[in-house]
Scaffold this motif. Structure first.
Motif, mmCIF file in Angstrom:
data_model
loop_
_atom_site.group_PDB
_atom_site.id
_atom_site.type_symbol
_atom_site.label_atom_id
_atom_site.label_comp_id
_atom_site.label_asym_id
_atom_site.label_seq_id
_atom_site.Cartn_x
_atom_site.Cartn_y
_atom_site.Cartn_z
ATOM 1 N N ARG A 181 -5.628 -37.450 -16.600
ATOM 2 C CA ARG A 181 -6.591 -36.856 -17.530
ATOM 3 C C ARG A 181 -6.368 -37.383 -18.949
ATOM 4 N N ALA A 182 -5.102 -37.394 -19.373
ATOM 5 C CA ALA A 182 -4.789 -37.880 -20.720
ATOM 6 C C ALA A 182 -5.099 -39.367 -20.853
ATOM 7 N N ALA A 183 -4.779 -40.143 -19.805
ATOM 8 C CA ALA A 183 -5.058 -41.585 -19.855
ATOM 9 C C ALA A 183 -6.558 -41.844 -19.883
ATOM 10 N N ARG A 184 -7.298 -41.054 -19.109
ATOM 11 C CA ARG A 184 -8.766 -41.203 -19.094
ATOM 12 C C ARG A 184 -9.335 -40.904 -20.471
ATOM 13 N N ARG A 185 -8.826 -39.859 -21.109
ATOM 14 C CA ARG A 185 -9.325 -39.499 -22.432
ATOM 15 C C ARG A 185 -9.001 -40.588 -23.458
ATOM 16 N N ARG A 186 -7.800 -41.106 -23.404
ATOM 17 C CA ARG A 186 -7.433 -42.160 -24.355
ATOM 18 C C ARG A 186 -8.290 -43.413 -24.154
ATOM 19 N N LYS A 187 -8.594 -43.691 -22.893
ATOM 20 C CA LYS A 187 -9.426 -44.852 -22.594
ATOM 21 C C LYS A 187 -10.836 -44.666 -23.158
ATOM 22 N N ILE A 188 -11.375 -43.448 -23.029
ATOM 23 C CA ILE A 188 -12.702 -43.156 -23.595
ATOM 24 C C ILE A 188 -12.673 -43.354 -25.110
ATOM 25 N N ALA A 189 -11.626 -42.821 -25.752
ATOM 26 C CA ALA A 189 -11.526 -42.901 -27.217
ATOM 27 C C ALA A 189 -11.453 -44.353 -27.690
ATOM 28 N N ALA A 190 -10.758 -45.185 -26.914
ATOM 29 C CA ALA A 190 -10.583 -46.582 -27.325
ATOM 30 C C ALA A 190 -11.887 -47.364 -27.293
ATOM 31 N N GLY A 191 -12.813 -46.962 -26.427
ATOM 32 C CA GLY A 191 -14.095 -47.668 -26.344
ATOM 33 C C GLY A 191 -15.264 -46.727 -26.458
ATOM 34 N N PHE A 192 -15.197 -45.851 -27.480
ATOM 35 C CA PHE A 192 -16.195 -44.780 -27.639
ATOM 36 C C PHE A 192 -17.253 -45.248 -28.650
ATOM 37 N N PRO A 193 -18.385 -45.767 -28.191
ATOM 38 C CA PRO A 193 -19.383 -46.279 -29.138
ATOM 39 C C PRO A 193 -20.180 -45.147 -29.782
ATOM 40 N N PHE A 194 -20.562 -45.350 -31.024
ATOM 41 C CA PHE A 194 -21.482 -44.400 -31.664
ATOM 42 C C PHE A 194 -22.824 -44.514 -30.947
ATOM 43 N N PRO A 195 -23.470 -43.386 -30.633
ATOM 44 C CA PRO A 195 -24.633 -43.436 -29.737
ATOM 45 C C PRO A 195 -25.922 -43.982 -30.343
ATOM 46 N N PHE A 196 -25.914 -44.279 -31.631
ATOM 47 C CA PHE A 196 -27.130 -44.800 -32.255
ATOM 48 C C PHE A 196 -26.833 -46.152 -32.917
ATOM 49 N N ARG A 350 -9.721 -27.015 -17.772
ATOM 50 C CA ARG A 350 -8.652 -27.970 -18.089
ATOM 51 C C ARG A 350 -9.101 -29.417 -17.939
ATOM 52 N N GLU A 351 -10.081 -29.674 -17.051
ATOM 53 C CA GLU A 351 -10.540 -31.052 -16.845
ATOM 54 C C GLU A 351 -11.621 -31.462 -17.850
ATOM 55 N N GLY A 376 0.931 -29.984 -20.546
ATOM 56 C CA GLY A 376 0.782 -30.877 -21.691
ATOM 57 C C GLY A 376 1.657 -32.105 -21.547
ATOM 58 N N ILE A 377 1.175 -33.096 -20.844
ATOM 59 C CA ILE A 377 1.927 -34.340 -20.668
ATOM 60 C C ILE A 377 1.078 -35.491 -21.195
ATOM 61 N N ASP A 378 1.710 -36.391 -21.913
ATOM 62 C CA ASP A 378 1.023 -37.517 -22.547
ATOM 63 C C ASP A 378 -0.056 -37.041 -23.522
ATOM 64 N N GLN A 379 0.127 -35.844 -24.046
ATOM 65 C CA GLN A 379 -0.793 -35.310 -25.052
ATOM 66 C C GLN A 379 -0.038 -35.164 -26.375
ATOM 67 N N ALA A 380 -0.769 -35.251 -27.459
ATOM 68 C CA ALA A 380 -0.190 -34.999 -28.777
ATOM 69 C C ALA A 380 -0.968 -33.867 -29.430
#
Length: 797
Positions: A181-196, A350-351, A376-380
């Motif tokens: 879950r944490a890795a998926r979230r970090r991956k989204i953040a790394a390539g999170f385009p502005f929608p417009f 939680r998901e 809370g693992i791999d979370q800050a």
């Protein structure tokens, strides 16, 4: 290889759970976070124990480490008390209003109840550390009567360790899921385009201000107008920052109907490739399958064996694979597997990367989201919190702590009580009579107007104990619970009042007071909270970043203080409309006064001004009045221009009726003038795009009534903040006025007219709440010497 171990810290209450899960949704289930419940009883028992036995020690911290498949689980807890004799005895204190029922539940298999597992775990940890097998006991105390009961529990080491092996295996699975879950979230953040492709004017500046605030770890209050794209502008940086830490965002709104704005933003993110998972929490009363949202296994088949059914059918895994979770999904699974759809929402949280919900789930007493836990693992840090329409929060939070009991309302319950089955009817009616007597006893002598009182607290608490005892027997009897059940309604409303009395009697809580309002057949006793900031401040501890935004958050110091934020620490920013000023005409008509003493001679002036101005250009207009009484007087005098239809907001209008009027405006079948109230269904949280609405008349700042409660609030604000009248009257009124005016000009192509009608709008104490782009240097710039000419020229451009 200790350095390779990933350390995961888990509170003991989250560790000590049946494996696999068993049990039903009920008060004594042992699931959830109820640490705050019964704390006063805990302290009282501990103090008594320490006085009687010098070898008794309270609040003893315990901890243990378990290694399993690359993870090191640290389990931390705190024993209620230990008697350090030979052998030692560990005691766990539990409270509930029905001690015998709680004892019955705890007398079963100890490995199938969280409370028993907690006590066994304390014993096991002690045995591991000291090599001595302690005696274990529960001390159960009734919150209703103080009645207590002791229950012994034996620690069977081999049997406990078999459970422990199963539980550690579960934790490994949960830890791996949390890593993913944490890795998926970090991956989204790394390539999170502005929608417009092209952000709106001011939107980039808004996002930059929020990013800077998050770097400083400052709470934020942002005022931004409609049309700036503020929902996406706020949510995008806040969500990206949380996801980069492996965390989530909780997005709260004052009404369920406003969830769609955040859902639309999520849809935009998903359309551009961001695999964000969202959960929209639907209120229990709306999603529940039963006539009454009562969570007991005896009454509700969806609560019965809930935890076992969820585990057996793998429902959380099913939900984890869905990108967007809304009521329909939970209802479908609830019906298919006979599980509670409301509880299923919380268990799936939680998901979710974004949880969209009402203010209640974060800020209300015993808020539901507080018991949602995850490894809370791999979370800050902690999740981020976004507060939409944040100008509503101070008043909404005060309402949570301002209950009332009325003899008139109680008397209306009599028909429902008399319809009860015969075994309960007589006792229930006697209890109702007792409730009416307790409320009436608040009346001190012959009074004809509301007065501040010191409530007879013990009488309320004693009656609450009687009601709780009766409710317990009533529910256990298997009687059919119907919609708006009288016993439930009476018990819950009385209990809410009794619980709030704890704040009233606290000498350090000067923000609470109690009043009594007499009327011919009895009276109403009311608790008023005039400042919920201390309770709100506690809520923010669950979050790392807090961002509140609205089109009306001025003056910022008022909203910071009453929202539980430190005005010195909060970062504020105001953004101006991105639309050309020439597309909006703003006027103040100071010749009109809505002051109480001037109203009679101004009703006709208001009606005439609206008629003459709307006649210049056909379209849909709102006339927002201070109250329904004011509305009725003006509407009765109003003669519409030729070709116009007139509609009006009615008292207690249903949502379907409001939507029907809004839809008729969108269709634009005929030019329409709608008389409505400021602060009502038509003036906040509703979009009127394009030519749906081309003008709004805001008639007077809708100051709250000058009544006893409001005057007591004014005195409190003066003592506490040195701004009595402003905090009690002016600022709340201007929030409603500015919100009403904001219904006009919702996009860059809109043209619209806003007319403020009252001389007070030209006073600095009122104009300081106005958006900065309404005038250049002084509000008197909006006063015209030739109103009709200027309006005609505006429409002629």
């Amino acid at each position: 290889m200790l350095s390779a171990m990933k350390l995961i810290t888990i509170p003991l209450r989250d560790f000590a759970l049946p494996s696999p899960r068993t049990g039903s949704i009920e008060a004594h289930s042992g699931y959830g976070r109820s640490a705050a419940d019964g704390q006063e009883i805990h302290r009282r028992v501990q103090k008594k124990r320490a006085k009687a036995d010098p070898r008794y020690q309270a609040e003893v911290p315990v901890s243990a480490l378990f290694d399993r498949e690359g993870y090191r689980f640290r389990i931390d807890g705190r024993m209620d008390g230990i008697f350090r004799h030979d052998p030692p005895r560990i005691e766990e204190i539990k409270t509930g209003f029905n001690v015998r029922e709680l004892a019955r539940r705890l007398a079963g298999d100890p490995l199938e109840h969280p409370y028993s597992l907690q006590l066994l775990t304390y014993g096991y940890f002690h045995w591991r550390e000291h090599g001595t097998l302690p005696a274990l006991s529960f001390h159960l105390v009734s919150s209703r009567s103080g009645e207590s009961e002791d229950l012994q529990l034996a620690l069977d080491i081999p049997r406990y360790e078999r459970w422990l092996e199963l539980r550690l295996d579960e934790l490994v699975v949960e830890a791996r899921q949390a890593e993913k879950r944490a890795a998926r979230r970090r991956k989204i953040a790394a390539g999170f385009p502005f929608p417009f492709a092209n952000p709106r004017s001011g939107q980039m500046e808004l996002m930059e201000a929020i990013e800077q605030g998050m770097k400083e770890e400052s709470p934020m209050l942002i005022q931004a107008p409609t049309g700036l794209g503020k929902t996406v502008g706020v949510l995008y940086p806040v969500l990206r920052e949380a996801l980069s830490r492996g965390q989530k965002v909780v997005y709260v709104t004052p009404k369920n109907s406003q969830h769609s704005v955040a859902e639309d933003a999520v849809a935009r993110f998903q359309e551009t490739g961001a695999r964000v998972k969202s959960l929209t929490v639907t209120a229990k009363g709306k999603i529940c399958f039963k006539d009454e949202p009562l969570c007991t296994p005896e009454y509700c088949e969806y609560a019965r064996d809930y935890y076992a059914k969820v585990a057996t059918h793998g429902l959380l895994a099913i939900l984890a694979n869905k990108r967007k979770l809304k009521a329909r999904t939970f209802r479908q699974l609830g019906e298919q597997y006979q599980v509670c759809p409301f509880e299923l929402q919380l268990d799936s949280a939680r998901e979710a990367d974004l949880i969209i919900c009402d203010y209640n789930y974060v800020f209300a007493p015993r808020s539901a989201l507080r018991r949602v836990t995850e490894i809370g693992i791999d979370q800050a840090g902690k999740p981020n919190l976004v507060i939409d329409e944040a100008h509503n929060l101070p008043a909404r939070a005060m309402e949570y702590y301002s209950p009332a009991l009325s003899t008139v309302v109680l008397a209306k319950m009599r028909d429902g009580i008399r319809a009860l089955p015969s075994p309960f009817r007589r006792e229930a009616e006697e209890l109702l009579d007792g409730c009416i007597r307790v409320v009436a006893s608040c009346r001190e002598g012959e009074i004809s107007k509301p007065v501040r009182i010191e409530p007879p607290v013990e009488r309320f608490l004693e009656q609450d104990a009687r009601l709780r005892a009766f409710l317990s027997r009533y529910l256990e009897s298997g009687v059919e619970i119907r919609h708006e059940d009288a016993v439930l309604g009476l018990s819950l409303s009385w209990s809410a009042f009794a619980e709030t009395l704890e704040y009233v009697v606290d000498p350090d809580r000067e923000e609470f007071f109690t009043t009594y309002h007499p009327h011919p057949t009895g009276g109403t006793v009311k608790i008023t909270c005039c400042d919920a900031s201390a309770m709100l401040e506690d809520c923010y501890r669950e979050y790392r970043q807090v961002v509140g935004f609205s089109a009306t958050l001025k003056p910022f110091d008022y909203y910071a203080r009453l929202s539980g934020l430190d005005p010195e620490a909060v970062r504020t920013a105001e953004f101006q409309t991105p639309f050309p000023k020439e597309r909006r005409k703003l006027l103040v008509i100071p010749q009109i006064s809505t002051r109480y003493a001037h109203r009679e001679r101004n009703y006709g002036k208001i009606a005439d001004a609206v008629r003459r101005i709307t006649a210049l250009h056909k379209g849909n207009y709102f006339v927002f009045l201070p109250s329904f009484g004011f509305l009725e007087r003006v509407a009765a005098l109003f003669q519409p221009p030729e070709g116009f239809t007139v509609l009006r907001q009615e008292r207690q209008m249903r949502a379907s009726q409001v939507e029907a009027i809004v839809e008729s405006l969108r269709v634009r079948s005929a030019p329409t003038i709608i008389f409505a109230v400021q602060g009502g269904s038509f003036s906040e949280g509703v979009d009127y795009p394009g030519e749906t609405v081309i003008g709004a008349f805001v008639v007077g700042p809708p100051l709250p009534n000058y009544d006893l409660e409001r005057e007591e609030m004014r005195e409190y604000y003066q003592r506490r903040y040195g701004a009595g009248f402003a905090y009690a009257y002016t600022i709340p009124a201007m929030a409603k006025a500015v919100q009403a005016a904001g219904r006009v000009i919702r996009s860059e192509t809109d043209r619209g007219l806003i007319v403020l009608m009252d001389s007070r709008f030209t006073e600095s104490s009122y104009s300081r709440s106005m958006p900065a782009d309404w005038f250049d240097s002084d509000v008197t710039e909006l006063v015209s010497e030739s109103i009709l000419k200027e309006v005609a020229e505006f429409w002629g451009q």
